[in-house]
Design an enzyme around this catalytic site. Structure first.
Site, mmCIF file in Angstrom:
data_model
loop_
_atom_site.group_PDB
_atom_site.id
_atom_site.type_symbol
_atom_site.label_atom_id
_atom_site.label_comp_id
_atom_site.label_asym_id
_atom_site.label_seq_id
_atom_site.Cartn_x
_atom_site.Cartn_y
_atom_site.Cartn_z
ATOM 1 N N THR A 26 -7.913 -2.061 -3.875
ATOM 2 C CA THR A 26 -7.552 -0.682 -4.168
ATOM 3 C C THR A 26 -8.700 -0.006 -4.915
ATOM 4 O OG1 THR A 26 -6.626 -1.063 -6.368
ATOM 5 C CG2 THR A 26 -5.177 -1.460 -4.490
ATOM 6 N N ARG A 28 -12.719 -3.695 -7.747
ATOM 7 C CA ARG A 28 -13.248 -3.064 -8.948
ATOM 8 C C ARG A 28 -12.719 -3.784 -10.176
ATOM 9 N NH1 ARG A 28 -16.663 -1.310 -6.390
ATOM 10 N NH2 ARG A 28 -17.432 0.841 -6.147
ATOM 11 N N GLU A 51 -20.069 -4.783 -16.653
ATOM 12 C CA GLU A 51 -21.021 -5.498 -15.810
ATOM 13 C C GLU A 51 -22.447 -5.284 -16.305
ATOM 14 O OE1 GLU A 51 -20.294 -4.343 -11.745
ATOM 15 O OE2 GLU A 51 -18.376 -5.398 -11.672
ATOM 16 N N ASP A 53 0.858 -1.177 0.000
ATOM 17 C CA ASP A 53 0.000 0.000 0.000
ATOM 18 C C ASP A 53 0.895 1.228 0.000
ATOM 19 O OD1 ASP A 53 -3.209 0.647 1.026
ATOM 20 O OD2 ASP A 53 -1.729 2.250 1.048
ATOM 21 N N HIS A 106 -21.151 -9.155 -8.624
ATOM 22 C CA HIS A 106 -20.865 -7.954 -7.822
ATOM 23 C C HIS A 106 -21.672 -7.965 -6.517
ATOM 24 C CE1 HIS A 106 -19.364 -3.551 -8.256
ATOM 25 N NE2 HIS A 106 -19.383 -3.913 -6.996
#
Length: 528
Positions: A207, A236, A265, A175, A283
């Site tokens: 992230t 994501r 999506e 990170d 999702h």
């Protein structure tokens, strides 16, 4: 920051009913219109001051530009990649998310996909449903003793680490923001991506999606990993390069993938979804009753707190505002705006090229940011037609080519904070110093003129640049009588050489300043 008045909110997606209830209980009118097309949303948004969305509504620049009354976009969830934050900032619209609403749910699904990958649970289930008994086909691997690489050590990454450590996994991570000592306190050894890739048996990404994280796992990354590494993405779509992942799966470089998110999506390219070593969900990271209730409640309460001036949580494009929710800061914001307005007036509205804001005194050591924005609001109020606010003003200044610098000094005026502003307009420098005394902001100095008594920055003020020693009061009395305006106060500077500024408090503004040029070298007025 003065409380933002929001009286009407549009909810464009299915959000827990508690969101609407909380908003309405606090006097905010709520309209729910779900599944709006982009055109419908553009047509509707002008009627509302607030918008609440989840992840499906695309709040584009076109939508934001159409929201002439829009002040706040609330995302009931974590990611805001469906919102054009740059366009919102430019328009002075606050973008707010719920940082912790779906943390547990997303972390749990990540762990479920990791464990399912290790034991082929979904594939074995489908085999059983097809009437088969293939024990040898679904040979798995223990998680115990394996290494899990966590890319992104925020809230969700931290929760995943603690849960997978209970399986006996070694947790390492990357990170760019979280300090190494902080992640170490969670049992995660921080390292660079180059160090991380070769060590991992499993990799999970947590992230935001941004240019620097798009395609973070790609052909080159997979080539550096152990053969058979398994990957999970509940963050994501796009963080893992989908084409590179498919190639890695087909070559065996990647032994399996758990995907909850996709670039498109629902995904039209079914190659990944249909791959034998991929388990996938539509999702579902935040799709628990608890997460939805928490996100709906959080976004509503955050909005209400902001409207009532209690605080600001979750603002992704207006962090400077977080420290403005206290009575003391309100007065310093007023001072900043007033100093900016005074200098803008004295410079005869000439465009400024440089602005230097200096705060002095221990009490202002954490206030320079929002005071700077407040000064710029005052400076640019007229040129922007009043559209500049604390959210967008620095963006506007940058686009206008204005160089803004800020600094703080603790050594001077330590008892009472002081703000000093110096601008350069058309090659001429103008300076003002002010403070907050008693109940409001005051002007201490204008140019090189230090006032004998602080000038209250309120009401109708007339500024006159005159020669030192000039007796102007008789002339002032005559001009004010002609204009039908009463003088409420008169402030002059301490003795000095050259031209000095005087300030006159008026009962009402003067319509025509032309006649005043006979008594002053420069004249300007403002109403605060």
């Amino acid at each position: 920051m003065a409380p933002v008045s929001i009286k009407s909110v549009l909810i464009s997606e299915s959000v827990d009913p508690c969101c609407k209830k909380i908003l309405e209980e606090n006097g905010i009118q709520v309209t729910e219109k779900l599944n709006l097309t982009k055109e419908d949303l553009i047509s509707e948004i002008k009627n509302y001051e607030g918008l609440v969305v989840r992840s499906s509504t695309k709040v584009t620049a076109d939508v934001i530009n159409a929201g002439s009354n829009l002040k706040l976009i609330g995302r009931a969830g974590t990611g805001v990649d469906n919102v054009d934050v740059e366009a919102a900032t430019k328009n002075g619209v606050i973008v707010m998310n719920t940082p912790s609403g779906n943390t547990v749910s997303a972390a749990e699904l990540t762990c479920i996909l990791l464990t399912s990958l290790s034991r082929h649970v979904p594939q074995a289930t489908m085999s059983m449903k097809a009437g088969k008994w293939d024990r040898k086909k679904f040979m798995g691997a223990e998680l115990y003793g394996k290494t899990l690489g966590i890319v992104g050590l925020g809230r969700i990454g931290k929760e995943v680490a603690s849960r997978m450590q209970s399986f006996g996994m070694k947790t390492i991570g990357y990170d760019p923001i979280t300090p190494r000592e902080v992640s170490a306190s969670w049992g995660v050894e921080a390292m660079t991506l180059e160090e991380l890739w070769p060590q991992c048996d499993f990799i999970t990404v947590h992230t935001p999606l941004m240019p620097s994280t798009t395609g973070l796992l790609n052909d080159a990354s997979f080539a550096k990993c152990k053969k058979g590494v398994r990957v999970v993405n509940c963050a994501r779509g796009g963080i893992i390069d989908e084409d590179a992942l498919l190639r890695a799966l087909e070559s065996g470089q990647c032994g399996g993938a758990g995907l909850d998110v996709f670039v498109e999506e629902p995904p039209k390219n079914r190659a990944l979804v249909d791959h034998a070593n991929v388990i996938s969900c539509p999702h579902l990271g935040a799709s628990t009753r608890e997460a939805q209730a928490r996100c709906g409640q959080d976004i509503a309460l955050q909005m209400v707190d902001m409207v009532k001036g209690k605080g600001l949580v979750g603002a992704v494009n207006a962090q400077v505002l977080a420290s403005t929710f206290c009575p003391e800061s309100q007065q310093w914001i007023k001072l900043g705006e007033a100093l900016g307005a005074v200098l803008q007036s004295c410079a005869a509205s000439k465009p400024c090229s440089q602005v230097q804001i200096t705060t002095q005194g221990d009490c202002l050591k954490n206030s320079t940011g929002y005071i700077t924005s407040a000064v710029m609001v005052g400076l640019l109020a007229k040129t922007t037609g009043g559209s500049a606010n604390l959210v967008n003003v620095l963006t506007i200044a940058k686009q206008s080519g204005i160089k803004v610098t800020q600094s703080h000094s603790q050594s001077e005026a330590s008892c009472h904070g002081v703000c000093e502003v110096e601008i350069s307009a058309d090659g001429v420098c103008y300076k003002a110093r002010g403070s907050v005394l008693g109940d409001g902001p005051v002007l201490l100095e204008l140019g090189s003129s230090v006032f004998r008594q602080p000038v209250s920055l309120a009401g109708n003020l007339l500024f006159l640049l005159v020669s030192t020693g000039a007796q102007i009061l008789p002339a002032l009395a005559g001009l004010l009588a002609t204009a039908g305006v009463e003088m409420e106060s008169f402030s002059s500077p301490s003795a000095g050489a050259g031209d000095v500024w005087c300030c006159v408090g008026l009962s009402s503004p003067i319509g025509d300043l032309g006649a005043w040029k006979s008594v002053a070298k420069r004249v300007s007025q403002i109403t605060l």
